[in-house]
Design an enzyme around this catalytic site. Structure first.
Site, PDB file in Angstrom:
ATOM      1  N   LYS A  98       0.730   4.259   7.000  1.00  0.00           N
ATOM      2  CA  LYS A  98       0.255   5.133   5.915  1.00  0.00           C
ATOM      3  C   LYS A  98       0.894   6.510   6.095  1.00  0.00           C
ATOM      4  CE  LYS A  98      -2.836   1.938   4.758  1.00  0.00           C
ATOM      5  NZ  LYS A  98      -2.712   1.100   3.546  1.00  0.00           N
ATOM      6  N   SER A 156       0.803  -1.223   0.000  1.00  0.00           N
ATOM      7  CA  SER A 156       0.000   0.000   0.000  1.00  0.00           C
ATOM      8  C   SER A 156       0.835   1.271   0.000  1.00  0.00           C
ATOM      9  CB  SER A 156      -0.950   0.018   1.200  1.00  0.00           C
ATOM     10  OG  SER A 156      -0.237   0.191   2.408  1.00  0.00           O
TER      11      SER A 156
END
Length: 257
Positions: free
Chosen positions: A105, A44
């Site tokens: 993230k 990701s």
């Protein structure tokens, strides 16, 4: 009668156990208060972070919450010596709706911000974040794709610059509703915009309490889904160019068009 110096052997099982316990306590203190190692299990954050990257996370950057302690005991609520995450930080946090999972993230939205994706362009408080196509990456180890992938460089309002992948033009994450970040929460996104479960989807807004720390440096990296213990695979799979790199300076092999 003369005195004799007597040397006593103080070794034995008890001393060995004491040394082991002290070492474990020291490791626990370092892990809880200073740095904790994490490995990247998914794609990701490509191209910034790759599967098989092992990095240190600074635990003191944002202060400490119950999630800073192994097993997250309910010793206290909120944060101690809290430091605010900054826009652009790459941070590890506990997923709000499943705190057994660690996610990593990039911090995109701060408390009170309005965040929206429009035609693949990130908007913060109704202002488009500058986005420039800088080339392509044609390396499956970096993109996990079989052909060249477009790379776009974004510059956040505070000057933080990073690259994102555009795997799928006009994907579901390229156009979203407007998100208004609540007080005490943050909006997180992956750099691999078309392959990231983040605040646009099921992750939602991340409370400050859920932050574990800020990603710092890549200390080991191995490709091919190899384990670091598989030393015989190091010559072919070790990513030497990523060792001891800051997470904000990892090479990504962009090819200019």
């Amino acid at each position: 009668m003369s005195d004799k110096a007597v040397v006593k052997n103080s070794g034995g099982l008890g001393e060995t156990v004491s040394v082991i316990v002290q070492a474990l306590l020291l490791a626990l203190v370092i892990r809880t208060l200073l740095f904790q190692p994490f490995n990247i299990p998914s794609g990701s954050m490509r191209p910034t972070l790759l599967e098989g990257d092992y990095l240190f996370v600074s635990k003191f950057s944002y202060g400490y919450s119950k999630y800073s302690i192994p097993f997250a005991p309910e010793l206290f609520s909120g944060r101690i010596w809290s430091g605010d995450p900054q826009r652009g930080d790459i941070a590890v946090f506990r997923k709000p709706n499943d705190t057994s999972l660690d996610f990593i993230k990039r911090v995109i939205g701060l408390p009170g911000d309005k965040i929206q994706m429009r035609s693949g362009v990130l908007y913060i408080n109704d202002v488009a974040v500058p986005r420039e196509k800088v080339g392509q990456i044609d390396n499956p180890d970096i993109t996990e794709a079989s052909g060249p992938v477009d790379v776009y460089r974004e510059v956040l309002p505070n000057g933080i610059t990073y690259d994102t992948l555009d795997l799928i033009p006009n994907s579901v994450g390229d156009d979203t509703r407007e998100f208004v970040v609540p007080a005490g929460h943050y909006f997180m996104m992956g750099d691999n915009r078309d392959n990231s479960s983040d605040s646009r989807f099921d992750v939602g807004y991340v409370p400050i309490e859920n932050f574990i720390g800020r990603a710092n440096i890549i200390f080991f990296s191995i490709a091919g889904k190899a384990s670091p213990l598989e030393i015989w695979r190091w010559p072919s799979e070790l990513r030497f160019d990523r060792l001891l790199h800051s997470v904000n300076a990892a090479p990504n092999s962009v090819q200019k068009n």
